[in-house]
Design a protein around this motif. Sequence first.
Motif, PDB file in Angstrom:
ATOM      1  N   LEU A   1       0.823  -1.206   0.000  1.00  0.00           N
ATOM      2  CA  LEU A   1       0.000   0.000   0.000  1.00  0.00           C
ATOM      3  C   LEU A   1       0.857   1.255   0.000  1.00  0.00           C
ATOM      4  O   LEU A   1       0.551   2.223  -0.706  1.00  0.00           O
ATOM      5  N   VAL A   2       1.943   1.267   0.780  1.00  0.00           N
ATOM      6  CA  VAL A   2       2.741   2.491   0.922  1.00  0.00           C
ATOM      7  C   VAL A   2       3.869   2.591  -0.100  1.00  0.00           C
ATOM      8  O   VAL A   2       4.528   3.629  -0.193  1.00  0.00           O
ATOM      9  N   GLU A   3       4.093   1.546  -0.873  1.00  0.00           N
ATOM     10  CA  GLU A   3       5.180   1.575  -1.850  1.00  0.00           C
ATOM     11  C   GLU A   3       5.085   2.755  -2.816  1.00  0.00           C
ATOM     12  O   GLU A   3       6.107   3.408  -3.094  1.00  0.00           O
ATOM     13  N   PRO A   4       3.892   3.108  -3.338  1.00  0.00           N
ATOM     14  CA  PRO A   4       3.821   4.260  -4.256  1.00  0.00           C
ATOM     15  C   PRO A   4       4.209   5.581  -3.614  1.00  0.00           C
ATOM     16  O   PRO A   4       4.476   6.555  -4.317  1.00  0.00           O
ATOM     17  N   MET A   5       4.243   5.641  -2.286  1.00  0.00           N
ATOM     18  CA  MET A   5       4.623   6.869  -1.600  1.00  0.00           C
ATOM     19  C   MET A   5       6.109   6.908  -1.283  1.00  0.00           C
ATOM     20  O   MET A   5       6.581   7.808  -0.586  1.00  0.00           O
TER      21      MET A   5
END
Length: 322
Positions: free
Chosen positions: A49-53
């Motif tokens: 979930l946080v990889e794109p950030m």
Amino acid sequence: MSAKNQLEELVANFQKKRPLRAGSLIITIYGDAIVPRGGTVWLGSLMKLVEPMGISQRLVRTSVYRLVQESWLQTEKVGRCSYYSLTGPGLRRFEQAFQHVYSLSTKEWSGSWCLVFLNQLSPELKQKVREELKWHSFGSMAPGVMEHPRFTRNELLPLLQEWGALDDTIVMETVPIEQKSSKALRLQVRESWNLDELGGRYRRFLAQFRPVWRELQNTDDLTPAECLTLRILLIHEYRKILLRDPLLPDELLPGDWEGRSAKQLCRNLYRQISARAEQWLDDNLENASGPLPGPNDKFYRRFGGLEEAASNAENLTAAEPL
């Protein structure tokens, strides 16, 4: 710039922040996406979930470890997989931090104030309680005295007990005997809270997210993954401001208070992208039993009703003043 370009800029600006507080972002994710779906998630899902950030797997592991040490999260291992959920105290903190994020209106102010006297505490405990109260948007009325217009004594006592300060702290609720917006009271509010600084934070929030909202009214081609990233950043930045905002009554605020426009922008943008963000969560989040369940009924009541927003998306335009 297109909405996609605006989102890329938002992500880039988030990644530039130092220190990069991944733990705070993870709490936002739990409040916005995990708690409405049962509250427990596989660590691998959280990493995805946080990889794109721009948050690495290593930073996620470090952050959840710290959140466990700070009693925000608890872990359960099933085989080689770790699953994380909020603790009891963590859930209480979450509810206090998020209670005003998704509401459209604030309960009318009675004119009463909650006053907290800290002078009987030891210096170390006094400093700790002051910081905790500031985190709950209390203002400083005088040395050793904190104030809030909406907290009640009954809400505060369990927190003082949790902090180990209940027996040596004096808590009072005032009874209004004068008009709610006297000159002296307005001046006291400006001394207790830095409204100029708080208003500046709201202005920066508007400058960050207003452009992407406007672009979405022209071309809305964001994918479910992009909608989720935008939604998380939106709520994360808005929540951080609300933590410092005592939600003063209109009688004590400037007529052009930026918090009103920020609330409206947050509502409109959230309602437009939420359904697609939920699609990504449906397809990617897991707990020990498999895919996470769908969001609960309370989730769909956010910002006045998300289901209504999905069925009437064409009516959500930029016509309202933002």
